[in-house]
Design an enzyme around this catalytic site. Structure first.
Site, PDB file in Angstrom:
ATOM      1  CB  CYS A  70     -27.859  17.179  -3.350  1.00  0.00           C
ATOM      2  SG  CYS A  70     -27.615  16.523  -1.819  1.00  0.00           S
ATOM      3  CB  CYS A  73     -28.161  21.041  -0.796  1.00  0.00           C
ATOM      4  SG  CYS A  73     -26.671  20.376  -1.363  1.00  0.00           S
ATOM      5  CG  HIS A 169     -25.288  11.605   4.243  1.00  0.00           C
ATOM      6  ND1 HIS A 169     -24.797  11.556   2.946  1.00  0.00           N
ATOM      7  CD2 HIS A 169     -26.184  10.445   4.462  1.00  0.00           C
ATOM      8  CE1 HIS A 169     -25.151  10.441   2.547  1.00  0.00           C
ATOM      9  NE2 HIS A 169     -26.068   9.752   3.247  1.00  0.00           N
TER      10      HIS A 169
END
Length: 353
Positions: A70, A73, A169
């Site tokens: 990801c 992260c 997000h």
């Protein structure tokens, strides 16, 4: 809140928003990135009078990566991401694959938490307040860019919405024009003001909703309700009771109460369809007054606009989505399968924990 601005390897801006004032952010982006090249342009439709962003470079954007890859992260060891540091509270950075760029505006990503398996509804009130401060700060900063006329903070949540990154997000779009939806509100605002000899349409709508049966949550400074003419099966509008044109206008009392009310609303959304159901997909959209000139909306100024958040899901019942088909997509005439009063009742009765 502490704010620390830095640059990624390709020159994009990244900003840490920290809860502690003594947090130090010195990590460097170690990725061998070349400068981002975008092809974004805005074209105006002469028949509809609206604008379309053409952004063909977005075809190569990251698409459903595994959790251990990801890009939102924190960086850990040799696994490098968009966030150079090994932890963060909240962070905002320029989108690597923006829909709007340069003279056509700007796009940013807002990471609510470093916890990949979390969601906005899982945040503490302190964390949610930090995100509110980040939205407010970015609204202020972006409004001063010469190419920007309107700032839009929003969250797309869930694969059904089209989200390609599972990390919690949102995004911020800084448009070089007043968006069509906002323009419609401003025209209605101007027409109502003229027809009533000066009454504010937002105030009239809020007064009507406060007196009706579609209230979902109400605090001292905020109220959430299903609107009389809701477009979506489950749609809630969240208003500060004191009219302000944008996030910058909220006073300390409203800022303090917001996290409690908003988190409660999101947690109820996740329980609309009962136990065992997957998390509810939704869009949460802040509507703020444009920062550009409003001459075309005669008699209306920025202070006439009312900041509010619109939250809705495309799920109409368990396992079924509301698709925008012929009437909605072809003619922009929505057909809602659920009475707004029934939706409000469901959101009032559902437990949030």
């Amino acid at each position: 809140m502490k704010k620390t601005s830095t640059r990624l390897a390709d020159g994009r801006e990244l900003i840490y928003y920290d809860l502690r004032d003594d947090t130090v952010r010195e990590a460097v982006d170690r990725r061998p990135l070349e400068r981002t090249v975008t092809t974004s342009e805005v074209r105006r439709d002469p028949l509809l009078g609206d604008s379309v962003a053409i952004a063909s470079h977005r075809q190569g954007r990251t698409y459903h990566p595994p959790a251990d890859e990801c890009p939102l992260c924190p960086s850990q060891g040799d696994r490098l991401s968009e966030i150079p540091d090994s932890s963060y509270d909240a962070v905002v950075f320029e989108n690597r694959f923006p829909s709007l760029a340069g003279d056509s505006g700007r796009c940013e990503v807002v990471c609510f938490t470093s916890d990949h398996n979390s969601s906005f509804a899982d945040l503490t009130e302190e964390q949610a307040r930090l995100v509110l401060e980040a939205w407010t700060d970015r609204t202020s900063e972006l409004s001063h860019l010469p190419s920007v006329e309107q700032v839009f903070c929003f969250e797309n949540r869930g694969a059904e919405i089209g989200v390609t990154l599972g990390h919690p997000h949102g995004q911020i779009y800084a448009y070089p024009f007043t968006t069509p939806r906002t323009a419609l509100m401003l025209r209605s605002l101007a027409a109502h003001k003229e027809a009533t000899g000066g009454e504010n349409l937002f105030d009239a709508v809020l007064e009507r909703e406060l007196a009706d049966e579609r209230i979902v949550l109400e605090g001292e400074h905020w109220v959430a309700f299903v609107p009389y003419s809701a477009h979506w099966p489950y749609e809630v509008h969240l208003y500060p009771k004191r009219r302000v044109p944008d996030l910058l206008g909220l006073d300390e009392e409203a800022r303090t109460e917001f996290p409690k009310v908003y988190l409660e609303l999101l947690r109820r959304f996740d329980r609309i369809f009962g136990e065992g159901e997957p998390p509810t997909p939704y869009i949460a959209a802040w509507h703020q007054a444009p920062f550009g000139a409003l001459e075309e909306f005669e008699g209306v100024g920025r202070d006439d606009f009312a900041l509010h958040l619109e939250l809705f899901t495309i799920r109409r019942t368990s396992g079924k989505l509301k698709f925008l088909a012929g009437s909605e997509s072809g003619m922009n005439v929505f057909i809602n399968d659920i009475r707004p009063e029934a939706a409000a009742q469901r959101l009032r009765e559902v437990a949030s924990s």
